[in-house]
Motif scaffolding. Structure first.
Motif, short mmCIF file in Angstrom:
data_model
loop_
_atom_site.label_atom_id
_atom_site.label_comp_id
_atom_site.label_asym_id
_atom_site.label_seq_id
_atom_site.Cartn_x
_atom_site.Cartn_y
_atom_site.Cartn_z
N CYS A 313 0.83 -1.21 0.00
CA CYS A 313 0.00 0.00 0.00
C CYS A 313 0.87 1.26 0.00
O CYS A 313 1.75 1.42 0.83
CB CYS A 313 -0.94 0.00 1.21
N ARG A 314 0.58 2.17 -0.93
CA ARG A 314 1.34 3.42 -1.03
C ARG A 314 0.52 4.60 -0.53
O ARG A 314 0.74 5.74 -0.95
CB ARG A 314 1.71 3.68 -2.50
N SER A 315 -0.42 4.34 0.36
CA SER A 315 -1.35 5.43 0.73
C SER A 315 -0.64 6.60 1.39
O SER A 315 -1.09 7.74 1.29
CB SER A 315 -2.46 4.90 1.64
N GLY A 316 0.49 6.33 2.06
CA GLY A 316 1.23 7.43 2.67
C GLY A 316 1.66 8.45 1.62
O GLY A 316 1.59 9.66 1.83
N LEU A 317 2.10 7.94 0.46
CA LEU A 317 2.53 8.84 -0.62
C LEU A 317 1.32 9.52 -1.26
O LEU A 317 1.38 10.70 -1.64
CB LEU A 317 3.32 8.05 -1.67
N VAL A 318 0.20 8.78 -1.35
CA VAL A 318 -1.03 9.37 -1.90
C VAL A 318 -1.50 10.52 -1.00
O VAL A 318 -1.84 11.61 -1.48
CB VAL A 318 -2.14 8.30 -2.03
N LEU A 319 -1.45 10.29 0.31
CA LEU A 319 -1.96 11.29 1.26
C LEU A 319 -1.05 12.51 1.37
O LEU A 319 -1.45 13.54 1.91
CB LEU A 319 -2.10 10.65 2.65
N PRO A 329 0.74 0.46 -8.02
CA PRO A 329 0.62 -0.77 -8.82
C PRO A 329 -0.56 -1.66 -8.41
O PRO A 329 -1.06 -2.44 -9.23
CB PRO A 329 1.96 -1.48 -8.55
N ALA A 330 -1.01 -1.53 -7.16
CA ALA A 330 -2.10 -2.41 -6.70
C ALA A 330 -3.49 -1.85 -7.02
O ALA A 330 -4.49 -2.55 -6.89
CB ALA A 330 -1.98 -2.63 -5.20
N PHE A 331 -3.56 -0.59 -7.49
CA PHE A 331 -4.84 0.09 -7.71
C PHE A 331 -5.72 -0.69 -8.70
O PHE A 331 -5.32 -0.95 -9.84
CB PHE A 331 -4.61 1.50 -8.23
N GLY A 332 -6.90 -1.05 -8.25
CA GLY A 332 -7.88 -1.69 -9.13
C GLY A 332 -7.58 -3.13 -9.48
O GLY A 332 -8.34 -3.76 -10.20
N ARG A 334 -4.97 -5.71 -7.22
CA ARG A 334 -4.96 -6.38 -5.91
C ARG A 334 -5.66 -5.55 -4.84
O ARG A 334 -5.94 -6.05 -3.76
CB ARG A 334 -3.51 -6.69 -5.49
N CYS A 335 -5.92 -4.29 -5.12
CA CYS A 335 -6.62 -3.43 -4.14
C CYS A 335 -7.89 -2.87 -4.77
O CYS A 335 -7.83 -2.11 -5.75
CB CYS A 335 -5.70 -2.29 -3.70
N THR A 336 -9.02 -3.26 -4.23
CA THR A 336 -10.33 -2.77 -4.68
C THR A 336 -11.17 -2.49 -3.42
O THR A 336 -10.80 -2.91 -2.32
CB THR A 336 -11.06 -3.84 -5.51
N THR A 344 -7.47 4.23 2.29
CA THR A 344 -7.87 5.20 1.26
C THR A 344 -8.74 4.56 0.17
O THR A 344 -9.36 5.27 -0.61
CB THR A 344 -6.63 5.85 0.59
N MET A 345 -8.79 3.23 0.13
CA MET A 345 -9.65 2.57 -0.85
C MET A 345 -11.07 2.31 -0.30
O MET A 345 -11.99 2.07 -1.07
CB MET A 345 -9.01 1.24 -1.28
N VAL A 346 -11.25 2.38 1.01
CA VAL A 346 -12.60 2.11 1.54
C VAL A 346 -13.30 3.32 2.11
O VAL A 346 -14.52 3.36 2.18
CB VAL A 346 -12.58 1.00 2.63
N ALA A 351 -8.92 9.09 -1.39
CA ALA A 351 -8.57 9.43 -2.77
C ALA A 351 -8.61 8.18 -3.67
O ALA A 351 -9.07 8.25 -4.81
CB ALA A 351 -7.17 10.05 -2.81
N CYS A 352 -8.15 7.04 -3.17
CA CYS A 352 -8.16 5.83 -4.00
C CYS A 352 -9.59 5.42 -4.31
O CYS A 352 -9.90 5.00 -5.44
CB CYS A 352 -7.41 4.70 -3.28
N ALA A 353 -10.48 5.56 -3.32
CA ALA A 353 -11.89 5.24 -3.55
C ALA A 353 -12.49 6.17 -4.61
O ALA A 353 -13.28 5.74 -5.46
CB ALA A 353 -12.67 5.35 -2.25
S1 SF4 Z 1 -4.74 1.73 -4.34
FE1 SF4 Z 1 -4.88 0.47 -2.46
S2 SF4 Z 1 -2.81 -0.25 -2.11
FE2 SF4 Z 1 -2.64 1.49 -3.52
S3 SF4 Z 1 -2.36 3.28 -2.20
FE3 SF4 Z 1 -4.55 3.09 -2.56
S4 SF4 Z 1 -5.31 1.91 -0.78
FE4 SF4 Z 1 -3.07 1.61 -0.87
#
Ligand code: SF4
Length: 367
Positions: A313-319, A329-332, A334-336, A344-346, A351-353
């Motif tokens: 999970c790269r959420s620290g960098l996203v935030l 790389p996991a977006f959509g 391995r991470c949904t 951040t996906m739930v 932002a990922c959501a």
């Molecule tokens: S897409 Fe998933 S794994 Fe990637 S930063 Fe967002 S929450 Fe983390």
């Protein structure tokens, strides 16, 4: 719909976008602090209206996303104690901890309940005097007054079986941590309007002056965002670094005095870990000594413990605005939302959501 449609007017949006384009002469990177603003930008395509020199990056303003893993683990542990009723806002239930989430704890038999207010949790405590009732107090300065009120009422009413698991975080120290980080690329901020409705914006002035960044207190509708960007770009182009208020229909310079006094009565400023980011000094709220009896961590004797973040999970960098979600790389894949690796996906403000819901694109290099 009054107070909604007039802030989503397409012609007014195009006029503002044209004004931004006319004003912009060089590249600028602007961070919207709040996840609610991020969702508006992604949902309505606000960023796609802007000239190519303007880059909007998404900030850490989603309290669900930044609640530290250690507190999620403690929430699951407390909820799993027989006899405990664990109350929470719904969006915390699917936030992954080291060994599962609150929803999984409920499936195993824990009494986890979704409430819409800490006062609802207090009512549950009054209705079940023989059981311990814990409310997960998550949020920025916006939710702190209601949580403080619940504690004050519990004390006045002698409700001893009620406590808070406190995870409050404060916005200005997080903005300062981003500005002070060596890799910072943020040149201006759209500050979170709802936080300023409670706290005002005077505490942003030293930040703007120290780091030479414009800070525009901004609302949450598309025209709010566009006007906030316009005000920010004008400052950048004119070499100013001031605090301005776009969200005048809600925000006063001093905020809401009664709410601020209530927060100060019940809470004190403490250091806080931010999920994916690390500890930020003076960036959280804990209960004042006078209300320590309502501290769930103390009541249940939970010490700090080791936690395991997902290595993917790269959420620290996203935030921190370093990465956009599709660049993970996991977006959509391995991470949904059904199988999240990070909060951040739930979260409804994550932002990922937002990108998953409104702009699902192939991962990596999509931007
Ligand atoms: S897409 Fe998933 S794994 Fe990637 S930063 Fe967002 S929450 Fe983390």
């Amino acid at each position: 719909m009054r107070f909604i449609h007039e802030y989503r007017d397409a012609r007014a949006a195009r006029r503002l976008a044209a004004a931004i384009a006319r004003t912009t002469t060089c590249p600028w990177t602007i961070m919207e602090v709040c996840g609610g603003q991020t969702h508006t930008i992604v949902k309505f395509g606000v960023d796609e209206l802007l000239p190519p020199q303007i880059t909007l990056v998404h900030g850490p303003g989603c309290p669900v996303c930044v609640t530290p893993l250690e507190l999620i683990d403690k929430a699951v542990e407390i909820a799993s104690i027989p006899g405990v009723i664990f109350c929470s806002f719904g969006d915390m239930l699917r936030v992954p901890g080291t060994h599962g989430d609150l929803l999984a704890a409920r499936a195993r038999g824990a009494d986890v309940r979704v409430v819409y207010s800490p006062l609802d949790a207090l009512a549950v405590a009054r209705a079940h005097p023989r059981r311990q009732v814990v409310f997960f107090a998550v949020g920025f300065e916006t939710t702190a007054p209601a949580n403080a009120l619940a504690v004050v009422q519990a004390q006045r009413q002698g409700v001893r079986n009620f406590s808070l698991l406190v995870a409050h975080v404060l916005v200005p120290p997080a903005m300062e941590a981003i500005l002070a980080s060596p890799g910072n690329r943020v040149q201006g901020f759209l500050a979170a309007g709802h936080v300023c409705t409670v706290m005002g914006y005077e505490e942003y002035r030293p930040l703007a002056a120290r780091y030479g960044v414009p800070i525009v207190v901004t609302g949450f509708e598309p025209l709010d965002i566009l006007q906030g960007v316009y005000m920010c770009v004008r400052q950048l182009e004119e070499g100013r670094a001031e605090v301005e208020n776009q969200y005048v229909r809600s925000v006063r310079p001093q905020g809401n005095r009664a709410a601020r006094e209530l927060i100060a009565q019940v809470f004190c400023v403490v250091p806080r870990r931010w999920r994916g980011i690390g500890e930020i000094p003076k960036s959280g709220l804990g209960l004042q000594p006078a209300y320590a009896d309502f501290d769930a961590e103390r009541r249940f004797g939970l010490a700090g413990r080791g936690v395991e973040e997902s290595t993917e999970c790269r959420s620290g960098l996203v935030l921190q605005g370093v990465l956009k979600p599709p660049q993970c790389p996991a977006f959509g894949t391995r991470c949904t939302p059904e199988h999240p690796l990070g909060a951040t996906m739930v979260s409804s403000e994550g932002a990922c959501a937002a990108y998953y819901r409104y702009r699902r694109v192939p991962a990596q290099g999509a931007l």
